[in-house]
Design a protein around this motif. Structure first.
Motif, PDB file in Angstrom:
ATOM      1  N   ILE A  74     -13.406  27.414  20.439  1.00 49.78           N
ATOM      2  CA  ILE A  74     -12.860  26.225  19.786  1.00 49.78           C
ATOM      3  C   ILE A  74     -13.075  26.334  18.280  1.00 49.78           C
ATOM      4  CG2 ILE A  74     -12.929  23.708  19.667  1.00 49.78           C
ATOM      5  CD1 ILE A  74     -14.124  23.809  22.529  1.00 49.78           C
ATOM      6  N   PRO A  75     -12.001  26.551  17.525  1.00 57.48           N
ATOM      7  CA  PRO A  75     -12.152  26.705  16.072  1.00 57.48           C
ATOM      8  C   PRO A  75     -12.494  25.381  15.396  1.00 57.48           C
ATOM      9  CG  PRO A  75      -9.832  26.703  16.667  1.00 57.48           C
ATOM     10  CD  PRO A  75     -10.607  26.670  17.955  1.00 57.48           C
ATOM     11  N   VAL A  76     -13.201  25.462  14.286  1.00 61.57           N
ATOM     12  CA  VAL A  76     -13.490  24.273  13.488  1.00 61.57           C
ATOM     13  C   VAL A  76     -12.154  23.701  13.010  1.00 61.57           C
ATOM     14  CG1 VAL A  76     -14.595  23.403  11.392  1.00 61.57           C
ATOM     15  CG2 VAL A  76     -15.738  25.149  12.769  1.00 61.57           C
ATOM     16  N   GLY A  77     -11.957  22.401  13.214  1.00 61.56           N
ATOM     17  CA  GLY A  77     -10.701  21.750  12.841  1.00 61.56           C
ATOM     18  C   GLY A  77      -9.626  21.898  13.893  1.00 61.56           C
ATOM     19  N   GLY A  78      -9.959  22.498  15.033  1.00 72.28           N
ATOM     20  CA  GLY A  78      -8.975  22.727  16.092  1.00 72.28           C
ATOM     21  C   GLY A  78      -9.500  22.288  17.433  1.00 72.28           C
ATOM     22  N   GLY A  79      -8.866  22.768  18.481  1.00 68.82           N
ATOM     23  CA  GLY A  79      -9.269  22.390  19.820  1.00 68.82           C
ATOM     24  C   GLY A  79      -8.592  23.206  20.889  1.00 68.82           C
ATOM     25  N   VAL A  80      -8.963  22.913  22.122  1.00 72.58           N
ATOM     26  CA  VAL A  80      -8.430  23.582  23.301  1.00 72.58           C
ATOM     27  C   VAL A  80      -7.966  22.516  24.273  1.00 72.58           C
ATOM     28  CG1 VAL A  80      -8.988  25.076  25.262  1.00 72.58           C
ATOM     29  CG2 VAL A  80      -9.990  25.550  23.036  1.00 72.58           C
ATOM     30  N   ILE A  81      -6.760  22.644  24.782  1.00 74.65           N
ATOM     31  CA  ILE A  81      -6.262  21.733  25.807  1.00 74.65           C
ATOM     32  C   ILE A  81      -6.576  22.346  27.160  1.00 74.65           C
ATOM     33  CG2 ILE A  81      -4.223  20.648  26.805  1.00 74.65           C
ATOM     34  CD1 ILE A  81      -3.044  20.681  23.926  1.00 74.65           C
ATOM     35  N   VAL A  82      -7.296  21.595  27.988  1.00 78.93           N
ATOM     36  CA  VAL A  82      -7.658  22.041  29.331  1.00 78.93           C
ATOM     37  C   VAL A  82      -6.730  21.301  30.283  1.00 78.93           C
ATOM     38  CG1 VAL A  82      -9.508  22.343  31.007  1.00 78.93           C
ATOM     39  CG2 VAL A  82     -10.040  22.334  28.557  1.00 78.93           C
ATOM     40  N   LYS A  83      -5.630  21.944  30.611  1.00 75.95           N
ATOM     41  CA  LYS A  83      -4.557  21.322  31.384  1.00 75.95           C
ATOM     42  C   LYS A  83      -5.039  20.809  32.736  1.00 75.95           C
ATOM     43  CE  LYS A  83      -0.004  22.385  33.210  1.00 75.95           C
ATOM     44  NZ  LYS A  83       0.969  23.435  33.415  1.00 75.95           N
ATOM     45  N   ALA A  84      -5.833  21.584  33.437  1.00 77.70           N
ATOM     46  CA  ALA A  84      -6.273  21.197  34.786  1.00 77.70           C
ATOM     47  C   ALA A  84      -7.065  19.898  34.790  1.00 77.70           C
ATOM     48  CB  ALA A  84      -7.100  22.320  35.407  1.00 77.70           C
ATOM     49  N   GLU A  85      -7.812  19.653  33.728  1.00 77.90           N
ATOM     50  CA  GLU A  85      -8.648  18.444  33.641  1.00 77.90           C
ATOM     51  C   GLU A  85      -7.989  17.348  32.806  1.00 77.90           C
ATOM     52  OE1 GLU A  85     -11.395  17.940  35.305  1.00 77.90           O
ATOM     53  OE2 GLU A  85     -11.560  19.962  36.097  1.00 77.90           O
ATOM     54  N   LYS A  86      -6.820  17.647  32.198  1.00 82.53           N
ATOM     55  CA  LYS A  86      -6.130  16.714  31.308  1.00 82.53           C
ATOM     56  C   LYS A  86      -7.064  16.227  30.195  1.00 82.53           C
ATOM     57  CE  LYS A  86      -2.846  15.356  34.783  1.00 82.53           C
ATOM     58  NZ  LYS A  86      -2.406  14.374  35.726  1.00 82.53           N
ATOM     59  N   VAL A  87      -7.716  17.203  29.568  1.00 79.49           N
ATOM     60  CA  VAL A  87      -8.685  16.941  28.513  1.00 79.49           C
ATOM     61  C   VAL A  87      -8.397  17.870  27.345  1.00 79.49           C
ATOM     62  CG1 VAL A  87     -11.144  17.172  27.926  1.00 79.49           C
ATOM     63  CG2 VAL A  87     -10.486  16.173  30.104  1.00 79.49           C
ATOM     64  N   VAL A  88      -8.612  17.373  26.135  1.00 77.78           N
ATOM     65  CA  VAL A  88      -8.544  18.218  24.947  1.00 77.78           C
ATOM     66  C   VAL A  88      -9.942  18.200  24.326  1.00 77.78           C
ATOM     67  CG1 VAL A  88      -7.590  16.348  23.513  1.00 77.78           C
ATOM     68  CG2 VAL A  88      -7.384  18.699  22.748  1.00 77.78           C
ATOM     69  N   VAL A  89     -10.513  19.400  24.153  1.00 74.40           N
ATOM     70  CA  VAL A  89     -11.846  19.553  23.567  1.00 74.40           C
ATOM     71  C   VAL A  89     -11.653  20.033  22.130  1.00 74.40           C
ATOM     72  CG1 VAL A  89     -14.095  20.667  23.768  1.00 74.40           C
ATOM     73  CG2 VAL A  89     -12.773  20.179  25.846  1.00 74.40           C
ATOM     74  N   VAL A  90     -12.293  19.346  21.184  1.00 74.61           N
ATOM     75  CA  VAL A  90     -12.080  19.636  19.767  1.00 74.61           C
ATOM     76  C   VAL A  90     -13.402  19.844  19.045  1.00 74.61           C
ATOM     77  CG1 VAL A  90      -9.900  18.363  19.676  1.00 74.61           C
ATOM     78  CG2 VAL A  90     -12.035  17.175  19.167  1.00 74.61           C
ATOM     79  N   GLN A  91     -13.304  20.474  17.860  1.00 78.11           N
ATOM     80  CA  GLN A  91     -14.461  20.666  16.985  1.00 78.11           C
ATOM     81  C   GLN A  91     -14.063  20.174  15.581  1.00 78.11           C
ATOM     82  OE1 GLN A  91     -17.750  24.021  15.785  1.00 78.11           O
ATOM     83  NE2 GLN A  91     -15.882  24.777  16.662  1.00 78.11           N
ATOM     84  N   PRO A  92     -14.242  18.862  15.322  1.00 78.77           N
ATOM     85  CA  PRO A  92     -13.817  18.324  14.033  1.00 78.77           C
ATOM     86  C   PRO A  92     -14.582  18.893  12.843  1.00 78.77           C
ATOM     87  CG  PRO A  92     -14.792  16.595  15.410  1.00 78.77           C
ATOM     88  CD  PRO A  92     -14.762  17.850  16.213  1.00 78.77           C
ATOM     89  N   GLU A  93     -15.854  19.210  13.036  1.00 80.42           N
ATOM     90  CA  GLU A  93     -16.643  19.870  12.000  1.00 80.42           C
ATOM     91  C   GLU A  93     -17.569  20.853  12.693  1.00 80.42           C
ATOM     92  OE1 GLU A  93     -20.125  16.631  11.193  1.00 80.42           O
ATOM     93  OE2 GLU A  93     -18.165  16.180  10.339  1.00 80.42           O
ATOM     94  N   ALA A  94     -18.039  21.813  11.966  1.00 78.99           N
ATOM     95  CA  ALA A  94     -18.853  22.883  12.552  1.00 78.99           C
ATOM     96  C   ALA A  94     -20.007  22.314  13.380  1.00 78.99           C
ATOM     97  CB  ALA A  94     -19.385  23.791  11.454  1.00 78.99           C
ATOM     98  N   GLY A  95     -20.063  22.714  14.640  1.00 79.38           N
ATOM     99  CA  GLY A  95     -21.142  22.314  15.532  1.00 79.38           C
ATOM    100  C   GLY A  95     -20.976  20.979  16.218  1.00 79.38           C
ATOM    101  N   THR A  96     -19.925  20.219  15.896  1.00 73.12           N
ATOM    102  CA  THR A  96     -19.663  18.930  16.533  1.00 73.12           C
ATOM    103  C   THR A  96     -18.480  19.071  17.482  1.00 73.12           C
ATOM    104  OG1 THR A  96     -20.439  17.742  14.580  1.00 73.12           O
ATOM    105  CG2 THR A  96     -19.075  16.503  16.110  1.00 73.12           C
ATOM    106  N   PHE A  97     -18.721  18.797  18.759  1.00 76.02           N
ATOM    107  CA  PHE A  97     -17.672  18.924  19.767  1.00 76.02           C
ATOM    108  C   PHE A  97     -17.408  17.565  20.390  1.00 76.02           C
ATOM    109  CE2 PHE A  97     -19.599  23.013  19.256  1.00 76.02           C
ATOM    110  CZ  PHE A  97     -18.514  23.864  19.196  1.00 76.02           C
ATOM    111  N   LYS A  98     -16.137  17.247  20.561  1.00 78.09           N
ATOM    112  CA  LYS A  98     -15.717  15.995  21.185  1.00 78.09           C
ATOM    113  C   LYS A  98     -14.606  16.313  22.161  1.00 78.09           C
ATOM    114  CE  LYS A  98     -16.854  12.930  17.381  1.00 78.09           C
ATOM    115  NZ  LYS A  98     -16.455  11.720  16.686  1.00 78.09           N
ATOM    116  N   ALA A  99     -14.358  15.372  23.074  1.00 75.77           N
ATOM    117  CA  ALA A  99     -13.256  15.548  24.022  1.00 75.77           C
ATOM    118  C   ALA A  99     -12.533  14.220  24.195  1.00 75.77           C
ATOM    119  CB  ALA A  99     -13.777  16.048  25.357  1.00 75.77           C
ATOM    120  N   TYR A 100     -11.232  14.326  24.414  1.00 82.99           N
ATOM    121  CA  TYR A 100     -10.381  13.164  24.611  1.00 82.99           C
ATOM    122  C   TYR A 100      -9.461  13.427  25.796  1.00 82.99           C
ATOM    123  CZ  TYR A 100     -11.863  12.376  19.824  1.00 82.99           C
ATOM    124  OH  TYR A 100     -12.632  12.220  18.697  1.00 82.99           O
TER     125      TYR A 100
END
Length: 159
Positions: A74-100
């Motif tokens: 997961i790149p800083v400022g980017g994210g990964v869409i996990v289609k099977a779980e209908k979740v997008v995991v993001v890294q808004p700043e270095a070392g901080t991970f969130k999911a929506y």
């Protein structure tokens, strides 16, 4: 029974065919193949990242069983869409991970990509901030629902 085709019957059949065609057109598939679900960026028609975007499809680099993603994917400022779980995991700043939740709050379309700090829905071009899920450009007015995640080592999982 009368075997003659009346004008009323012909018009009824034509109207029914038109309704069937409209339903078929509206139900065009919104599912995308895993190849088309790209992390941190979109892609060109050939499946390659568009200029200025980072690629990395969810599932390209296998994570541990039950994992959503690897932090390193997961790149800083980017994210990964996990289609099977209908979740997008993001890294808004270095070392901080969130999911929506990866479903747009406007009309329920799945989001397609993450780029330039935004989660993008292709249906009506709504965009959401990766920092807090808030809508940045409409027509969506509600934020994406946050999904609780946890991590151990390089692995991110649902909490």
């Amino acid at each position: 029974m009368d075997q003659n085709l009346t004008r009323r019957h012909a018009l009824s059949a034509a109207a029914l065919a038109g309704v069937g065609a409209a339903v078929a057109a509206c139900s065009s598939g919104t599912e995308t193949s895993a190849r088309n679900v790209r992390a941190a960026g979109g892609e060109t028609a050939g499946g390659e990242p568009a200029a200025g975007e980072t690629a990395g499809a969810a599932g390209e680099k296998p994570a541990a069983a039950g994992a959503l993603a690897k932090k390193s994917d997961i790149p800083v400022g980017g994210g990964v869409i996990v289609k099977a779980e209908k979740v997008v995991v993001v890294q808004p700043e270095a070392g901080t991970f969130k999911a929506y939740r990866a479903i747009c709050t406007h009309e329920g379309c799945p989001v397609k990509r993450v780029r330039d700090g935004l989660i993008v829905c292709p249906c009506h071009n709504s965009t959401f901030s990766i920092a807090d899920g808030s809508p940045q450009k409409g027509p969506a007015k509600k934020p994406l629902a946050e999904v609780h995640i946890s991590s151990e080592g390089d692995t991110i999982t649902l909490a």
